[in-house]
Motif scaffolding. Structure first.
Motif, short mmCIF file in Angstrom:
data_model
loop_
_atom_site.label_atom_id
_atom_site.label_comp_id
_atom_site.label_asym_id
_atom_site.label_seq_id
_atom_site.Cartn_x
_atom_site.Cartn_y
_atom_site.Cartn_z
N ALA A 112 37.14 39.05 29.36
CA ALA A 112 38.13 38.34 30.17
C ALA A 112 39.38 39.18 30.38
CB ALA A 112 38.49 37.02 29.51
N THR A 113 39.79 39.90 29.35
CA THR A 113 40.99 40.74 29.46
C THR A 113 40.78 41.86 30.47
OG1 THR A 113 41.58 40.29 27.16
CG2 THR A 113 42.56 42.24 28.17
N ILE A 114 39.62 42.50 30.40
CA ILE A 114 39.30 43.59 31.34
C ILE A 114 39.23 43.05 32.76
CG2 ILE A 114 37.51 45.22 32.04
CD1 ILE A 114 36.84 45.53 29.05
N ALA A 115 38.57 41.93 32.95
CA ALA A 115 38.42 41.35 34.29
C ALA A 115 39.78 40.97 34.89
CB ALA A 115 37.50 40.14 34.25
N ARG A 116 40.64 40.39 34.08
CA ARG A 116 41.97 40.01 34.56
C ARG A 116 42.78 41.24 34.97
NH1 ARG A 116 41.90 35.97 30.41
NH2 ARG A 116 42.96 37.45 29.00
N ALA A 117 42.68 42.30 34.16
CA ALA A 117 43.42 43.53 34.47
C ALA A 117 42.94 44.13 35.79
CB ALA A 117 43.25 44.53 33.33
N ILE A 118 41.62 44.14 36.01
CA ILE A 118 41.09 44.67 37.26
C ILE A 118 41.53 43.81 38.44
CG2 ILE A 118 38.96 45.04 38.58
CD1 ILE A 118 37.63 45.78 35.89
N LEU A 166 29.74 51.55 35.60
CA LEU A 166 31.11 51.04 35.53
C LEU A 166 31.60 50.46 36.85
CD1 LEU A 166 32.82 53.74 33.27
CD2 LEU A 166 32.08 51.42 32.64
N THR A 167 30.98 50.87 37.96
CA THR A 167 31.38 50.28 39.24
C THR A 167 31.08 48.79 39.27
OG1 THR A 167 29.25 50.75 40.33
CG2 THR A 167 30.99 52.44 40.49
N ARG A 168 30.10 48.35 38.48
CA ARG A 168 29.77 46.92 38.44
C ARG A 168 30.89 46.10 37.80
NH1 ARG A 168 26.88 45.97 42.16
NH2 ARG A 168 25.94 44.12 41.21
N VAL A 169 31.60 46.73 36.88
CA VAL A 169 32.77 46.08 36.28
C VAL A 169 33.94 46.14 37.24
CG1 VAL A 169 34.36 46.08 34.31
CG2 VAL A 169 31.97 46.73 33.97
N ALA A 170 34.09 47.28 37.92
CA ALA A 170 35.22 47.48 38.83
C ALA A 170 35.23 46.48 39.98
CB ALA A 170 35.20 48.90 39.38
N ILE A 171 34.05 46.08 40.45
CA ILE A 171 34.00 45.12 41.57
C ILE A 171 33.83 43.69 41.07
CG2 ILE A 171 33.08 46.87 43.15
CD1 ILE A 171 30.34 45.56 42.90
N LEU A 172 33.93 43.51 39.73
CA LEU A 172 33.81 42.19 39.09
C LEU A 172 32.49 41.49 39.41
CD1 LEU A 172 37.41 40.66 39.22
CD2 LEU A 172 36.36 42.15 37.51
N ALA A 200 32.15 43.27 31.36
CA ALA A 200 31.89 44.55 30.70
C ALA A 200 30.69 44.46 29.75
CB ALA A 200 33.13 45.02 29.95
N SER A 201 30.58 43.34 29.02
CA SER A 201 29.47 43.19 28.08
C SER A 201 28.12 43.11 28.79
CB SER A 201 29.68 41.95 27.20
OG SER A 201 29.75 40.78 28.00
N ASP A 202 28.10 42.61 30.02
CA ASP A 202 26.85 42.58 30.79
C ASP A 202 26.36 44.00 31.07
OD1 ASP A 202 27.28 39.83 30.97
OD2 ASP A 202 28.21 39.98 32.95
N VAL A 203 27.31 44.87 31.37
CA VAL A 203 26.98 46.25 31.69
C VAL A 203 26.52 46.99 30.43
CG1 VAL A 203 27.98 48.46 32.42
CG2 VAL A 203 28.47 46.38 33.72
N VAL A 204 27.22 46.76 29.33
CA VAL A 204 26.81 47.39 28.06
C VAL A 204 25.41 46.93 27.67
CG1 VAL A 204 27.30 47.55 25.59
CG2 VAL A 204 29.17 47.70 27.25
N ALA A 205 25.16 45.63 27.77
CA ALA A 205 23.85 45.08 27.42
C ALA A 205 22.76 45.62 28.34
CB ALA A 205 23.87 43.56 27.48
N GLY A 206 23.05 45.65 29.63
CA GLY A 206 22.07 46.16 30.59
C GLY A 206 21.75 47.62 30.33
#
Length: 206
Positions: free
Chosen positions: A27-33, A162-168, A172-178
């Motif tokens: 949530a913190t990462i998503a809010r910052a982006i 990481l682009t998947r996190v950047a475009i929300l 981030a945990s979804d990307v790490v898990a994937g």
């Protein structure tokens, strides 16, 4: 009188899909982006993220498989492995998204949309990231390559994930898990395909 079979069926139906909730860090990462991004970098990230799309990778894997036919044993093995991994990495996330529900971060922000965040995929298909799963498999397969090529491909795989996190599109945990699932999948499929194969002196001479 209640039907026991019906009760069991209802209990089973209520078990899946499992709701996955983002972590505090997610949530913190998503809010910052959402607060600090802008339309131009978002457009660039959305364009770049296509490099990890399953359709693109399936086409590339199929082309590589065709090109490897009639070549050395190691190239044919690599072609078989790449195609099998691409197909498996395409099917696995779709199956997991049936079992798990998680709302994408781009559905939970207003500020982000003002700053250029768009809508990605289905609302509850955040976990896991299929793009990152493909990239994890690619990074794992690249571990057999010489140093410079290995590092370049692995850096590319991480960057595209990481682009998947950047475009929300994902937490981030979804990307790490994937990504981790992709690594595990690629390593498991090596048992079946025999990758990486080594050419014998006779096959090299041919």
């Amino acid at each position: 009188m209640r039907n026991p079979a019906g009760i069991r069926a209802r209990r089973h139906a209520s078990t899946f899909p499992i709701t996955v909730r983002p972590t505090t860090t997610d949530a913190t990462i998503a809010r910052a982006i959402a607060r600090h991004t802008a339309p131009v970098p978002e457009e660039i990230a959305r364009g770049v993220t296509w490099g990890a799309d399953e359709k693109v990778l399936l086409v590339l894997a199929a082309a590589g498989w065709l090109a490897s036919r009639g070549r050395s044993a190691s190239l044919q093995c690599a072609g078989n492995h790449a195609l099998l991994v691409a197909v498996a990495a395409t099917l696995l996330p779709h199956g997991l998204k049936i079992l798990f529900n998680q709302t994408r971060p781009d559905r939970l922000t207003v500020v982000g949309h003002v700053h250029g965040i768009s809508i990605s995929g289905k609302r509850d298909d955040a976990f896991p990231s299929g793009h990152a799963l493909h990239m994890g498999a690619l990074a794992s397969a690249a571990a057999t390559l010489p140093g410079n090529a290995r590092r370049a491909i692995q850096a590319l795989a991480v960057g595209l994930s990481l682009t998947r996190v950047a475009i929300l599109a994902h937490w981030a945990s979804d990307v790490v898990a994937g990504f981790a699932l992709g690594v595990v999948l690629e390593r498991l499929l090596r048992v079946w395909t025999g990758y990486p194969a080594r050419d014998t002196p006779r096959s090299k001479a041919q």
